[in-house]
Design a protein around this motif. Sequence first.
Motif, PDB file in Angstrom:
ATOM      1  N   ALA A  83       0.844  -1.211   0.000  1.00 52.38           N
ATOM      2  CA  ALA A  83       0.000   0.000   0.000  1.00 52.38           C
ATOM      3  C   ALA A  83       0.868   1.246   0.000  1.00 52.38           C
ATOM      4  O   ALA A  83       0.593   2.226  -0.708  1.00 52.38           O
ATOM      5  CB  ALA A  83      -0.918  -0.011   1.218  1.00 52.38           C
ATOM      6  N   ASN A  84       1.923   1.180   0.793  1.00 52.81           N
ATOM      7  CA  ASN A  84       2.832   2.313   0.872  1.00 52.81           C
ATOM      8  C   ASN A  84       3.454   2.628  -0.492  1.00 52.81           C
ATOM      9  O   ASN A  84       3.665   3.802  -0.843  1.00 52.81           O
ATOM     10  CB  ASN A  84       3.920   2.016   1.919  1.00 52.81           C
ATOM     11  N   ALA A  85       3.713   1.583  -1.260  1.00 52.87           N
ATOM     12  CA  ALA A  85       4.310   1.777  -2.596  1.00 52.87           C
ATOM     13  C   ALA A  85       3.396   2.628  -3.486  1.00 52.87           C
ATOM     14  O   ALA A  85       3.885   3.438  -4.292  1.00 52.87           O
ATOM     15  CB  ALA A  85       4.597   0.421  -3.243  1.00 52.87           C
ATOM     16  N   GLU A  86       2.096   2.462  -3.320  1.00 56.47           N
ATOM     17  CA  GLU A  86       1.151   3.302  -4.099  1.00 56.47           C
ATOM     18  C   GLU A  86       1.351   4.779  -3.774  1.00 56.47           C
ATOM     19  O   GLU A  86       1.406   5.628  -4.663  1.00 56.47           O
ATOM     20  CB  GLU A  86      -0.303   2.944  -3.743  1.00 56.47           C
ATOM     21  N   ASP A  87       1.416   5.073  -2.471  1.00 55.05           N
ATOM     22  CA  ASP A  87       1.606   6.468  -2.067  1.00 55.05           C
ATOM     23  C   ASP A  87       2.925   7.016  -2.593  1.00 55.05           C
ATOM     24  O   ASP A  87       3.006   8.162  -3.040  1.00 55.05           O
ATOM     25  CB  ASP A  87       1.592   6.583  -0.528  1.00 55.05           C
ATOM     26  N   ILE A  88       3.958   6.182  -2.502  1.00 53.90           N
ATOM     27  CA  ILE A  88       5.278   6.645  -2.951  1.00 53.90           C
ATOM     28  C   ILE A  88       5.260   6.924  -4.446  1.00 53.90           C
ATOM     29  O   ILE A  88       5.797   7.958  -4.900  1.00 53.90           O
ATOM     30  CB  ILE A  88       6.365   5.602  -2.602  1.00 53.90           C
ATOM     31  N   ALA A  89       4.616   6.042  -5.202  1.00 51.28           N
ATOM     32  CA  ALA A  89       4.555   6.236  -6.658  1.00 51.28           C
ATOM     33  C   ALA A  89       3.839   7.550  -6.983  1.00 51.28           C
ATOM     34  O   ALA A  89       4.305   8.343  -7.811  1.00 51.28           O
ATOM     35  CB  ALA A  89       3.835   5.050  -7.307  1.00 51.28           C
ATOM     36  N   LYS A  90       2.747   7.782  -6.304  1.00 53.29           N
ATOM     37  CA  LYS A  90       2.005   9.040  -6.523  1.00 53.29           C
ATOM     38  C   LYS A  90       2.847  10.252  -6.166  1.00 53.29           C
ATOM     39  O   LYS A  90       2.847  11.266  -6.868  1.00 53.29           O
ATOM     40  CB  LYS A  90       0.748   9.050  -5.635  1.00 53.29           C
ATOM     41  N   ALA A  91       3.540  10.143  -5.022  1.00 51.21           N
ATOM     42  CA  ALA A  91       4.353  11.272  -4.569  1.00 51.21           C
ATOM     43  C   ALA A  91       5.462  11.558  -5.571  1.00 51.21           C
ATOM     44  O   ALA A  91       5.733  12.711  -5.928  1.00 51.21           O
ATOM     45  CB  ALA A  91       4.936  10.973  -3.192  1.00 51.21           C
ATOM     46  N   ARG A  92       6.113  10.491  -6.043  1.00 50.65           N
ATOM     47  CA  ARG A  92       7.185  10.674  -7.038  1.00 50.65           C
ATOM     48  C   ARG A  92       6.624  11.322  -8.302  1.00 50.65           C
ATOM     49  O   ARG A  92       7.224  12.248  -8.856  1.00 50.65           O
ATOM     50  CB  ARG A  92       7.809   9.325  -7.391  1.00 50.65           C
ATOM     51  N   ALA A  93       5.472  10.820  -8.731  1.00 56.70           N
ATOM     52  CA  ALA A  93       4.854  11.358  -9.952  1.00 56.70           C
ATOM     53  C   ALA A  93       4.523  12.842  -9.785  1.00 56.70           C
ATOM     54  O   ALA A  93       4.575  13.618 -10.741  1.00 56.70           O
ATOM     55  CB  ALA A  93       3.593  10.566 -10.299  1.00 56.70           C
TER      56      ALA A  93
END
Lengths: 452, 452
Positions: A83-93
């Motif tokens: 789940a955390n990976a989703e947030d990180i991907a969004k943040a990076r984007a």
Amino acid sequence: MLTGASRSVKYGMAGARAPVRLRAMTSASDATQTAQSSPVLDTARRAREAAAVLAPLPRTARDGALLAVADALVARTEEIVAANAEDIAKARAAGTSDSIVDRLTLTPERIAAIAADVRHVVALPDPVGEVVRGSTLPNGLDLRQVRVPLGVVGIIYEARPNVTVDAAALCLKSGNAVLLRGSSSAYASNTALVAVLRDAVAGAGLPADAVQLVPGQSRESVKELMRARGLVDVLIPRGGASLIRTVVEESTVPVIETGTGNCHVYVDKDADIETALKILINSKAQRPSVCNAAETVLVHAGIADTFLPRALAALTEAGVMVHGDETWQKAGPGMVAPATDEDWATEYLSYDIAAAVVPDLDAAVAHIRRWSSGHTEAIVTTSQAAARRFTQLVDSTTVAVNASTRFTDGSQFGFGAEIGISTQKLHARGPMGLPELTSTKYIVTGDGHVRG
Amino acid sequence: MLTGASRSVKYGMAGARAPVRLRAMTSASDATQTAQSSPVLDTARRAREAAAVLAPLPRTARDGALLAVADALVARTEEIVAANAEDIAKARAAGTSDSIVDRLTLTPERIAAIAADVRHVVALPDPVGEVVRGSTLPNGLDLRQVRVPLGVVGIIYEARPNVTVDAAALCLKSGNAVLLRGSSSAYASNTALVAVLRDAVAGAGLPADAVQLVPGQSRESVKELMRARGLVDVLIPRGGASLIRTVVEESTVPVIETGTGNCHVYVDKDADIETALKILINSKAQRPSVCNAAETVLVHAGIADTFLPRALAALTEAGVMVHGDETWQKAGPGMVAPATDEDWATEYLSYDIAAAVVPDLDAAVAHIRRWSSGHTEAIVTTSQAAARRFTQLVDSTTVAVNASTRFTDGSQFGFGAEIGISTQKLHARGPMGLPELTSTKYIVTGDGHVRG
């Protein structure tokens, strides 16, 4: 006029008052008495129900749930990381900075550390049930004031998923139901963490609704939370200044304001120079991004000639940019940016410091009274009289004498944990540990006592 | 994730925060940082200056001023009575009820009693400087949490001129500056009293602005006071429910809510009947107009047959009208008015009581949770288990076991004085004495301590 035995009546709201219909007393925004419904209010209502179940539970039940939480966090690490990976991907984007992404990131190691912190909370003394005052009154009544949970605690916080677990653990430990309203940029992580927490809490026989994520990611959900007076007992906003301002301005739920730290180090005429340098550099540069870091140094004119060159050298070596008054500018030509009122008012949270020379201790106090956020101020002096006067006159959560401003912290103070640092005067001031998450009630025991 | 020595950072607001300009953080309504001027804000600013002078004063200075106040009240009785006569004349002309006029009236005897009360406050222990917590931390730092004045206390109150003096005395004793906003119908009396107070305070060498009347008699002046965040540290509204609601809803200054009391007496299955009757009648009828009087009686079904007839007889004899559920109506045909939800919600403040029969203790608790204002609830029982469960489950400022609800009172609790009864959970809950008019600050003393 009433005296003696009846003076209480005089103070205590007597006289010919009109009958009060409590329904009529509440307004549309008071969520207790209205049938108003919304996802946020319904969540708060469930929290209130859960709080009623939690309040009388013994310590072992609450501790058992916390141990279950710690185990579950470790056991379900994989889904949390996913789940955390989703947030990180969004943040990076979204082009979020590395440091923010780092705060957002959960790894198996970090999750294990969070679980260890939960176990640490289990080991802390139970604040609930502590007798704060107690006496037998002259008429034989037994009076006890005991700590009880606040009830429902709402926490509004920054994009740090560890806070989700920490806050829930501290609230559960103190017998409170918690409403978590984290940053929308950590929504997936928080959703996963809260699912784990709720399952573990329910598995231990406690109501799952003791831990809930506030639904919705818009500012509207925060606004609804702020209007849930009667359902939510206290709101603790953490993080950004504008968020805290909004909550303070608009909340009808009682608020504990946290965090802004425009901290000062005052170097007295009678300071030991080496001690002053050590404390100044530690206060400013040991970790500049936190609220208990120093933002302004004030130096007594009587020691400026000696201290300023040494301080400039040390600050420069630590990578700190000085924004100084004229005396500082003269002491370090080309090294010191001119300070304006804006510098005195700024919490830099960076390798910058405002710097001024003051004619005496009282002028330092006056500067602090005008510009400080009331968090922490330090004095460096060998004079007992100066230390005493400074601690008496400075009106901040913490006054440090010959010690770094960086000590203002629940863990450093030995509280074992901290949910934030209150910069207001009501209820809690300074680092807030478990007792600050409680209220009290009076228990009066007699054997048929009536008032004469 | 941070553990061990750095866990504090984790909780304590770390990470890459943006610099905060404190001016920018404050809004137009934050009166500290703006140059906004008005009679009310200017009064609050003067109070803030006075508070800074008061805070470090020793007890003797504050007590000396209070003794001067007591003497001056007696010496200047004539002008106080003359001013009071203006208010009384206006009230009579407006057709105000006798009981309200009586509350408004000052006589030489009453002024002497008020002065005696001030001397009584002088004799109370000083809350300022009390060490609440203290320890030596593992690193050798000395930590002390000491009581300090709140600063500026605003009191909004009903048409009772004695409160002007009482509130000022309690605030001065606890080192606070006070802003008094009494009812406009007592304006002449309050103006005269505050003139006497200010002269006496100044004559004792303290700043006269430690005691000020909020200028203006319109609701606007209350609104301005509610927006004086940063200048006023706490507002305590007393009196009418609608006023309290307005302050709670609209104030950005922290508020302590006082006074609404929808109190319950629960007569358990295992109650001693005589004790229950005595407590019920005392709770309801000893002084029905006050907030700690009972408004509802709940009776366990297992004792209803025996208790209801006795209770009806006793209540009727005491002149109390019963608004009961079906069981009560059946027990006293023609004597009991049918109760609706409105009765459960009403603080009658009169010789009326709502009455219901409940199947068990938990149902009584559920009724109380739903309808109580959280002030005071009493249980009458001989069962230790019932007493214990009731005190654990009821979430009110005070739970009385085999004692009248009328004991919830600062004077009865032995606090010596009371500025109101808080019905909120934050900061103060229940009767508020002198310690409740203080905040705390931490004093950390080292010899060059820095964080590693």
